[in-house]
Design a protein around this motif. Structure first.
Motif, PDB file in Angstrom:
ATOM      1  N   ASN A  35     -53.325 -30.180   8.572  1.00  0.00           N
ATOM      2  CA  ASN A  35     -52.153 -30.501   9.248  1.00  0.00           C
ATOM      3  C   ASN A  35     -51.435 -29.843   9.463  1.00  0.00           C
ATOM      4  OD1 ASN A  35     -53.855 -33.174  10.559  1.00  0.00           O
ATOM      5  ND2 ASN A  35     -52.761 -34.018   8.363  1.00  0.00           N
ATOM      6  N   PHE A  36     -51.220 -28.958   8.431  1.00  0.00           N
ATOM      7  CA  PHE A  36     -50.262 -28.227   8.115  1.00  0.00           C
ATOM      8  C   PHE A  36     -50.732 -26.248   8.159  1.00  0.00           C
ATOM      9  CE2 PHE A  36     -49.684 -32.191   5.359  1.00  0.00           C
ATOM     10  CZ  PHE A  36     -48.473 -32.826   6.492  1.00  0.00           C
ATOM     11  N   VAL A  37     -51.953 -26.181   8.556  1.00  0.00           N
ATOM     12  CA  VAL A  37     -52.134 -25.054   9.003  1.00  0.00           C
ATOM     13  C   VAL A  37     -51.386 -24.140  10.183  1.00  0.00           C
ATOM     14  CG1 VAL A  37     -54.333 -24.864   7.930  1.00  0.00           C
ATOM     15  CG2 VAL A  37     -54.194 -25.379  10.757  1.00  0.00           C
ATOM     16  N   SER A  38     -51.266 -22.210   9.994  1.00  0.00           N
ATOM     17  CA  SER A  38     -50.380 -22.171  11.520  1.00  0.00           C
ATOM     18  C   SER A  38     -51.445 -20.930  12.300  1.00  0.00           C
ATOM     19  CB  SER A  38     -49.005 -21.578  10.513  1.00  0.00           C
ATOM     20  OG  SER A  38     -49.217 -20.513   9.622  1.00  0.00           O
ATOM     21  N   ASP A  39     -52.270 -21.022  11.365  1.00  0.00           N
ATOM     22  CA  ASP A  39     -53.591 -20.125  11.932  1.00  0.00           C
ATOM     23  C   ASP A  39     -54.942 -20.248  12.257  1.00  0.00           C
ATOM     24  OD1 ASP A  39     -54.785 -19.174   9.644  1.00  0.00           O
ATOM     25  OD2 ASP A  39     -52.580 -18.100   8.911  1.00  0.00           O
ATOM     26  N   SER A  40     -55.910 -20.039  12.842  1.00  0.00           N
ATOM     27  CA  SER A  40     -56.723 -20.301  12.933  1.00  0.00           C
ATOM     28  C   SER A  40     -58.077 -19.556  12.047  1.00  0.00           C
ATOM     29  CB  SER A  40     -57.680 -19.309  14.348  1.00  0.00           C
ATOM     30  OG  SER A  40     -57.631 -18.088  14.449  1.00  0.00           O
ATOM     31  N   SER A  41     -57.857 -19.142  10.901  1.00  0.00           N
ATOM     32  CA  SER A  41     -58.216 -18.842  10.081  1.00  0.00           C
ATOM     33  C   SER A  41     -57.929 -19.993   8.885  1.00  0.00           C
ATOM     34  CB  SER A  41     -57.792 -17.294   9.300  1.00  0.00           C
ATOM     35  OG  SER A  41     -56.035 -17.458   8.669  1.00  0.00           O
ATOM     36  N   PHE A  42     -56.955 -20.640   8.929  1.00  0.00           N
ATOM     37  CA  PHE A  42     -56.501 -21.649   7.837  1.00  0.00           C
ATOM     38  C   PHE A  42     -56.270 -21.668   6.654  1.00  0.00           C
ATOM     39  CE2 PHE A  42     -60.556 -22.999  11.269  1.00  0.00           C
ATOM     40  CZ  PHE A  42     -59.764 -24.242  11.533  1.00  0.00           C
ATOM     41  N   THR A  43     -55.641 -20.341   6.746  1.00  0.00           N
ATOM     42  CA  THR A  43     -54.838 -19.801   4.979  1.00  0.00           C
ATOM     43  C   THR A  43     -53.601 -20.041   5.034  1.00  0.00           C
ATOM     44  OG1 THR A  43     -55.052 -17.750   6.096  1.00  0.00           O
ATOM     45  CG2 THR A  43     -57.241 -18.853   4.807  1.00  0.00           C
ATOM     46  N   ILE A  68     -58.505 -23.049   2.160  1.00  0.00           N
ATOM     47  CA  ILE A  68     -58.415 -25.196   2.428  1.00  0.00           C
ATOM     48  C   ILE A  68     -59.344 -24.861   2.374  1.00  0.00           C
ATOM     49  CG2 ILE A  68     -58.434 -26.831   3.566  1.00  0.00           C
ATOM     50  CD1 ILE A  68     -55.606 -26.257   5.268  1.00  0.00           C
ATOM     51  N   ASN A  69     -60.841 -24.797   3.072  1.00  0.00           N
ATOM     52  CA  ASN A  69     -62.055 -24.291   2.904  1.00  0.00           C
ATOM     53  C   ASN A  69     -62.897 -24.063   1.755  1.00  0.00           C
ATOM     54  OD1 ASN A  69     -62.605 -25.836   5.438  1.00  0.00           O
ATOM     55  ND2 ASN A  69     -62.093 -22.862   5.993  1.00  0.00           N
ATOM     56  N   GLN A  70     -62.458 -23.109   1.018  1.00  0.00           N
ATOM     57  CA  GLN A  70     -62.628 -22.495  -0.423  1.00  0.00           C
ATOM     58  C   GLN A  70     -62.345 -23.202  -1.701  1.00  0.00           C
ATOM     59  OE1 GLN A  70     -62.446 -18.700  -1.520  1.00  0.00           O
ATOM     60  NE2 GLN A  70     -62.024 -18.578  -3.365  1.00  0.00           N
ATOM     61  N   ASN A  71     -61.233 -23.593  -1.255  1.00  0.00           N
ATOM     62  CA  ASN A  71     -59.846 -24.254  -2.686  1.00  0.00           C
ATOM     63  C   ASN A  71     -60.336 -25.754  -2.803  1.00  0.00           C
ATOM     64  OD1 ASN A  71     -58.585 -22.429  -3.921  1.00  0.00           O
ATOM     65  ND2 ASN A  71     -58.338 -22.141  -2.601  1.00  0.00           N
ATOM     66  N   GLU A  72     -60.786 -26.643  -1.272  1.00  0.00           N
ATOM     67  CA  GLU A  72     -60.794 -27.770  -1.372  1.00  0.00           C
ATOM     68  C   GLU A  72     -62.590 -28.483  -1.059  1.00  0.00           C
ATOM     69  OE1 GLU A  72     -58.619 -30.112  -2.304  1.00  0.00           O
ATOM     70  OE2 GLU A  72     -56.793 -28.347  -2.390  1.00  0.00           O
ATOM     71  N   GLU A  73     -63.346 -27.339  -1.268  1.00  0.00           N
ATOM     72  CA  GLU A  73     -64.552 -27.856  -0.646  1.00  0.00           C
ATOM     73  C   GLU A  73     -65.738 -28.772  -1.404  1.00  0.00           C
ATOM     74  OE1 GLU A  73     -68.861 -25.227  -1.340  1.00  0.00           O
ATOM     75  OE2 GLU A  73     -67.272 -24.989  -2.785  1.00  0.00           O
ATOM     76  N   ASN A  74     -64.710 -29.761  -2.304  1.00  0.00           N
ATOM     77  CA  ASN A  74     -65.490 -30.924  -3.148  1.00  0.00           C
ATOM     78  C   ASN A  74     -64.716 -31.850  -2.208  1.00  0.00           C
ATOM     79  OD1 ASN A  74     -67.910 -29.689  -4.519  1.00  0.00           O
ATOM     80  ND2 ASN A  74     -66.365 -28.554  -5.630  1.00  0.00           N
ATOM     81  N   PHE A  75     -63.333 -31.625  -1.752  1.00  0.00           N
ATOM     82  CA  PHE A  75     -62.154 -32.498  -2.125  1.00  0.00           C
ATOM     83  C   PHE A  75     -62.111 -32.600  -0.304  1.00  0.00           C
ATOM     84  CE2 PHE A  75     -61.580 -31.752  -6.227  1.00  0.00           C
ATOM     85  CZ  PHE A  75     -62.312 -32.894  -6.831  1.00  0.00           C
ATOM     86  N   SER A  76     -63.204 -33.436   0.266  1.00  0.00           N
ATOM     87  CA  SER A  76     -63.010 -33.235   1.624  1.00  0.00           C
ATOM     88  C   SER A  76     -61.009 -34.410   2.427  1.00  0.00           C
ATOM     89  CB  SER A  76     -63.831 -34.085   2.859  1.00  0.00           C
ATOM     90  OG  SER A  76     -64.508 -35.618   2.143  1.00  0.00           O
ATOM     91  N   ASP A  77     -60.947 -34.901   1.931  1.00  0.00           N
ATOM     92  CA  ASP A  77     -59.982 -35.644   2.255  1.00  0.00           C
ATOM     93  C   ASP A  77     -57.884 -34.781   1.985  1.00  0.00           C
ATOM     94  OD1 ASP A  77     -61.141 -38.200   3.355  1.00  0.00           O
ATOM     95  OD2 ASP A  77     -60.891 -38.923   1.139  1.00  0.00           O
ATOM     96  N   GLU A  78     -58.533 -34.129   0.952  1.00  0.00           N
ATOM     97  CA  GLU A  78     -57.588 -33.766   0.499  1.00  0.00           C
ATOM     98  C   GLU A  78     -57.292 -32.468   1.528  1.00  0.00           C
ATOM     99  OE1 GLU A  78     -59.266 -35.355  -1.487  1.00  0.00           O
ATOM    100  OE2 GLU A  78     -58.218 -34.646  -3.119  1.00  0.00           O
ATOM    101  N   ALA A  79     -58.888 -31.819   1.607  1.00  0.00           N
ATOM    102  CA  ALA A  79     -58.644 -30.197   3.170  1.00  0.00           C
ATOM    103  C   ALA A  79     -58.321 -31.048   4.171  1.00  0.00           C
ATOM    104  CB  ALA A  79     -60.247 -30.177   3.038  1.00  0.00           C
ATOM    105  N   GLU A  80     -58.762 -32.524   4.866  1.00  0.00           N
ATOM    106  CA  GLU A  80     -58.229 -33.087   6.025  1.00  0.00           C
ATOM    107  C   GLU A  80     -56.708 -33.320   6.155  1.00  0.00           C
ATOM    108  OE1 GLU A  80     -59.260 -36.827   8.938  1.00  0.00           O
ATOM    109  OE2 GLU A  80     -60.679 -36.347   7.015  1.00  0.00           O
ATOM    110  N   LEU A  81     -55.887 -33.737   4.366  1.00  0.00           N
ATOM    111  CA  LEU A  81     -55.312 -33.787   5.034  1.00  0.00           C
ATOM    112  C   LEU A  81     -54.115 -32.213   5.139  1.00  0.00           C
ATOM    113  CD1 LEU A  81     -51.763 -35.291   4.731  1.00  0.00           C
ATOM    114  CD2 LEU A  81     -52.464 -35.101   2.126  1.00  0.00           C
ATOM    115  N   LEU A  82     -54.298 -31.374   4.465  1.00  0.00           N
ATOM    116  CA  LEU A  82     -54.025 -29.718   4.173  1.00  0.00           C
ATOM    117  C   LEU A  82     -54.113 -29.405   5.171  1.00  0.00           C
ATOM    118  CD1 LEU A  82     -54.667 -28.623   1.229  1.00  0.00           C
ATOM    119  CD2 LEU A  82     -52.009 -29.139   1.804  1.00  0.00           C
TER     120      LEU A  82
END
Length: 375
Positions: free
Chosen positions: A224-232, A208-222
């Motif tokens: 919500n659905f992470v399952s691990d501490s690495s956010f991948t 998420i951090n890499q692919n949504e670097e320029n889109f904070s709202d999209e990153a915040e939405l996604l």
């Protein structure tokens, strides 16, 4: 009046003309999953009023989950034979089967209105349907038209699609449908389809951090659905999957839907459905739905046989036809009466999903072969 109540396997369930709920089934992962569903049908003596209801999975329903649906259709009058239908489908919790992996709940509400009316030739009907899905959170998506990030972000709280005008021709054992479609951006026609239970939640590895670097709202939405501490690791709902798969229909789309059904007799049929959708953009993406279902029950060299072949791939971008993902199912069944009460049968079926949550989609094959003797 007539009342039908059914418990067990649900298959080929549609509301209206199928633009929202189309050929839904609750046991395509059998025998790994054995779901018991509930169906209810009530109609009056002349079928001018018909009510249908279903629960896809009673076990999930008792845990505050499951897909539920209600549909009522009403014939205005014999003199003005317009039939109106109103439907509601809700997934009480898309994450009901994933509580051991992620502490999340998400409810999807959807509605549809449909109609049909015979034209001067009573074998031809004018039909239509409008479907809408209320999203449980604000949905962000981006239209990147150039290398600038200005005015790229779009927002929706609901998505919708229209089947109109449509024409249905019915004569003897034939049924042919041709319809034109217009959809809002990020809408997926036939949302509750035969592969919905596999598409409901997908597991994917996505940075998420890499692919949504320029889109904070999209990153915040996604997030919500992470399952691990690495956010991948993401457990991503069906209507959000296009945010990460590279094939997001960010523009409105138009298209065409076609159906051909031949009922040979009470035991034999051939059914094919195809839809094509194109984004309203200069280099817009195109999407397809394809379903083929064939069943025959007849004698071959004096041996009674049953044969069923099916293939379904739902809402796939044209260049991803060969991709093996959750929206694909296919298989066949064969049964032959060898001698009196002795039968030989075989069944082959493939479905696709990430069974062990490692980021790789697995092919789940079911193969069954054996003899059966009826006393």
């Amino acid at each position: 009046q007539k009342l039908n109540i059914f418990l067990g396997e649900i298959s080929n369930l549609s509301f209206g003309h199928g633009y929202l709920l189309n050929k839904y089934g609750n046991n395509h992962n059998y025998p790994l999953d054995r779901n018991i569903g509930f169906k209810l049908e009530i109609k009056n003596s002349d079928s001018s009023i018909v009510y249908n209801s279903f629960i896809s999975n009673i076990e999930e329903f008792l845990k505050s989950g499951s897909v539920l649906g209600n549909h009522i259709s009403i014939l205005v009058s014999d003199n003005f034979p317009l039939r109106l239908g109103f439907g509601h489908v809700i997934d009480l919790d898309q994450f009901i089967g994933y509580k051991d992996y992620i502490n999340q709940s998400r409810k999807i509400n959807a509605f549809e209105i449909d109609f049909d009316i015979p034209l001067s030739n009573k074998n031809i009907f004018l039909i239509g349907e409008i479907s809408t899905i209320k999203l449980p959170e604000t949905r962000y998506y981006k239209r990147v038209d150039d290398n600038q990030f200005t005015d790229d972000k779009k927002i929706r709280n609901a998505i919708w699609g229209i089947l109109f005008p449509g024409f249905k021709y019915m004569v003897n054992d034939y049924s042919i449908l041709l319809g034109f479609n217009y959809n809002s951006s990020i809408f997926s026609p036939h949302y509750f389809n035969s592969s919905y239970d596999f598409e409901r939640i997908r597991y994917r590895l996505y940075n998420i951090n890499q692919n949504e670097e320029n889109f904070s709202d999209e990153a915040e939405l996604l997030m919500n659905f992470v399952s691990d501490s690495s956010f991948t690791g993401l457990f991503i709902p069906k209507d959000l999957y296009s945010m990460i798969n590279g094939y997001e229909n960010t523009y409105p789309s138009y298209g065409i839907s076609m159906l051909f059904n031949k009922k040979i007799n009470d035991f034999n049929y051939f059914n094919i459905e195809y839809s094509y959708f194109k984004e309203l953009a200069i280099e817009g993406l195109s999407f397809n739905n394809l379903l083929v279902d064939f069943f025959i029950n007849k004698s071959l060299f004096s041996f009674p046989i049953e044969f069923n072949l099916f293939f379904n791939k739902s809402f796939f971008e044209s260049s991803s036809l060969s991709s093996l993902e959750e929206n694909l199912m296919y298989g066949l069944k064969f049964k032959i009466n060898i001698y009196e009460n002795l039968f030989f049968s075989t069944e082959l079926k493939d479905v696709f999903y990430d069974r062990d949550f490692d980021g790789q989609i697995d092919k789940i094959s079911y193969i069954s072969t054996g003899f059966k003797f009826k006393f």
